[in-house]
Design an enzyme around this catalytic site. Structure first.
Site, PDB file in Angstrom:
ATOM      1  N   ASP A  58      15.784 -27.742  19.694  1.00 12.70           N
ATOM      2  CA  ASP A  58      14.854 -26.965  20.528  1.00 12.70           C
ATOM      3  C   ASP A  58      13.836 -26.201  19.698  1.00 12.70           C
ATOM      4  OD1 ASP A  58      16.713 -25.175  19.500  1.00 12.70           O
ATOM      5  OD2 ASP A  58      17.712 -24.846  21.407  1.00 12.70           O
ATOM      6  N   ASN A  83      26.419 -17.699  28.005  1.00 11.35           N
ATOM      7  CA  ASN A  83      26.446 -18.191  29.384  1.00 11.35           C
ATOM      8  C   ASN A  83      26.725 -19.697  29.441  1.00 11.35           C
ATOM      9  OD1 ASN A  83      24.074 -19.294  28.464  1.00 11.35           O
ATOM     10  ND2 ASN A  83      22.729 -18.248  29.910  1.00 11.35           N
ATOM     11  N   GLU A 124      19.832 -23.963  30.148  1.00 13.87           N
ATOM     12  CA  GLU A 124      20.414 -22.809  30.818  1.00 13.87           C
ATOM     13  C   GLU A 124      21.231 -23.251  32.032  1.00 13.87           C
ATOM     14  OE1 GLU A 124      20.396 -20.019  29.441  1.00 13.87           O
ATOM     15  OE2 GLU A 124      18.440 -19.338  28.750  1.00 13.87           O
TER      16      GLU A 124
HETATM   17  C1  GLP Z   1      20.129 -20.182  20.941  1.00 13.91           C
HETATM   18  C2  GLP Z   1      19.913 -21.627  20.574  1.00 13.91           C
HETATM   19  C3  GLP Z   1      21.165 -22.448  20.792  1.00 13.91           C
HETATM   20  C4  GLP Z   1      22.332 -21.723  20.163  1.00 13.91           C
HETATM   21  C5  GLP Z   1      22.594 -20.422  20.865  1.00 13.91           C
HETATM   22  C6  GLP Z   1      23.745 -19.634  20.271  1.00 13.91           C
HETATM   23  O1  GLP Z   1      19.759 -19.867  22.226  1.00 13.91           O
HETATM   24  N1  GLP Z   1      18.833 -22.248  21.235  1.00 13.91           N
HETATM   25  O2  GLP Z   1      20.984 -23.740  20.240  1.00 13.91           O
HETATM   26  O3  GLP Z   1      23.480 -22.526  20.238  1.00 13.91           O
HETATM   27  O4  GLP Z   1      21.418 -19.644  20.777  1.00 13.91           O
HETATM   28  O5  GLP Z   1      23.295 -18.926  19.160  1.00 13.91           O
HETATM   29  P1  GLP Z   1      24.193 -18.228  18.085  1.00 13.91           P
HETATM   30  O6  GLP Z   1      24.754 -19.313  17.253  1.00 13.91           O
HETATM   31  O7  GLP Z   1      23.261 -17.364  17.313  1.00 13.91           O
HETATM   32  O8  GLP Z   1      25.227 -17.460  18.815  1.00 13.91           O
END
Ligand code: GLP
Length: 250
Positions: free
Chosen positions: A67, A136, A143
């Site tokens: 992303d 979530n 989402e």
């Molecule tokens: C972001 C990314 C996801 C990721 C998520 C969790 O929103 N787009 O790909 O898995 O956050 O992030 P973290 O690993 O910092 O908890």
């Protein structure tokens, strides 16, 4: 679904890196699906260490990131391209032309989504997809409520996701409100999926994922139950709310 339980984040990162390295060694032209966020940082550190010590070769490896924020220049300090350069690409012998990330600053977002879908097909699909999980249950930036049939698309980020990611920005108002993300369909087309989860703040999401097999678009990560080759690597804190018998049930 296979679950690998580790005692801490370091061990999780090492196990994840070992799986990625195996894919790279087995196929020097493999396509790695990569993720951003805090969770995979340790994995990338281990990959860099291994590259320096054992010279694992990335010269013909391709990468596809999950992303990117919309409205952010690829060279912006907060773009996911910059994140990937800082945390991995600049430290291994990968060719920049082989590192693919959606472009969040284009005139036509629909074209960019289609370009990205075609690109993944053209390079042969994703061999191993690394995933983190949002509190979530989001995977990539899919989402809750995202149809599992979606391919690369534009999303409106929820307030909670923006809040969770605000730690990378100066202020929450600087966090973009939209992103471009691989869809659940793309993720499920990967040959192997590696879901990483660390820390207590992921415990509720992991409990929802693993305590039942409730497959629902209201909880995007539940789509992973539809895939035949998913490995979950999670530390004790992330698994703390998962029923004991479920931890080895998959
Ligand atoms: C972001 C990314 C996801 C990721 C998520 C969790 O929103 N787009 O790909 O898995 O956050 O992030 P973290 O690993 O910092 O908890």
């Amino acid at each position: 679904m296979e679950i690998i339980r580790t005692s801490n984040y370091m061990e999780l990162s090492l196990k994840a890196a070992q799986m990625v390295i195996k894919v790279v060694n087995d196929n020097p032209k493999a396509v790695l699906g990569l993720a951003t966020g805090g969770t995979p940082k340790g994995t990338y550190e281990k990959l860099i260490k291994d590259h320096k010590e054992n010279h694992t070769d990335y010269s013909n490896i391709q990468t596809v990131n999950l992303d990117e924020y919309l409205g952010i220049d690829p060279d912006d300090a907060n773009s996911y391209r910059t994140f990937m350069k800082q945390h991995l690409f600049n430290e291994i012998n990968i060719q920049e032309k082989n590192t693919h990330i959606p472009n969040g600053q284009v005139d036509n977002y629909e074209n960019e989504c289609q370009r990205y879908d075609h690109l993944i097909q053209d390079i042969g699909g994703i061999d191993i997809q690394l995933l983190g999980i949002g509190q979530n249950g989001h995977i990539g930036f899919n989402e809750p409520g995202t149809p599992f049939s979606e391919t690369t698309h534009i999303v409106n980020l929820t307030h909670d996701t923006r809040k969770a990611n605000a730690r990378f920005f100066k202020d929450i108002k600087d966090v973009p409100s939209q992103a471009i993300t691989l869809g659940i369909k793309n993720i499920l087309e990967s040959r192997l999926i590696l879901l990483l989860a660390s820390g207590e703040n992921k415990a509720k999401a992991m409990a929802r994922l693993l305590n039942g097999r409730d497959i629902s678009e209201s909880f995007p990560a539940s789509a992973l139950h539809l895939h035949e080759h998913v490995v979950v690597i999670a530390d004790e804190a992330a698994l703390s709310l998962v029923d004991k018998q479920k931890r080895s049930a998959y």
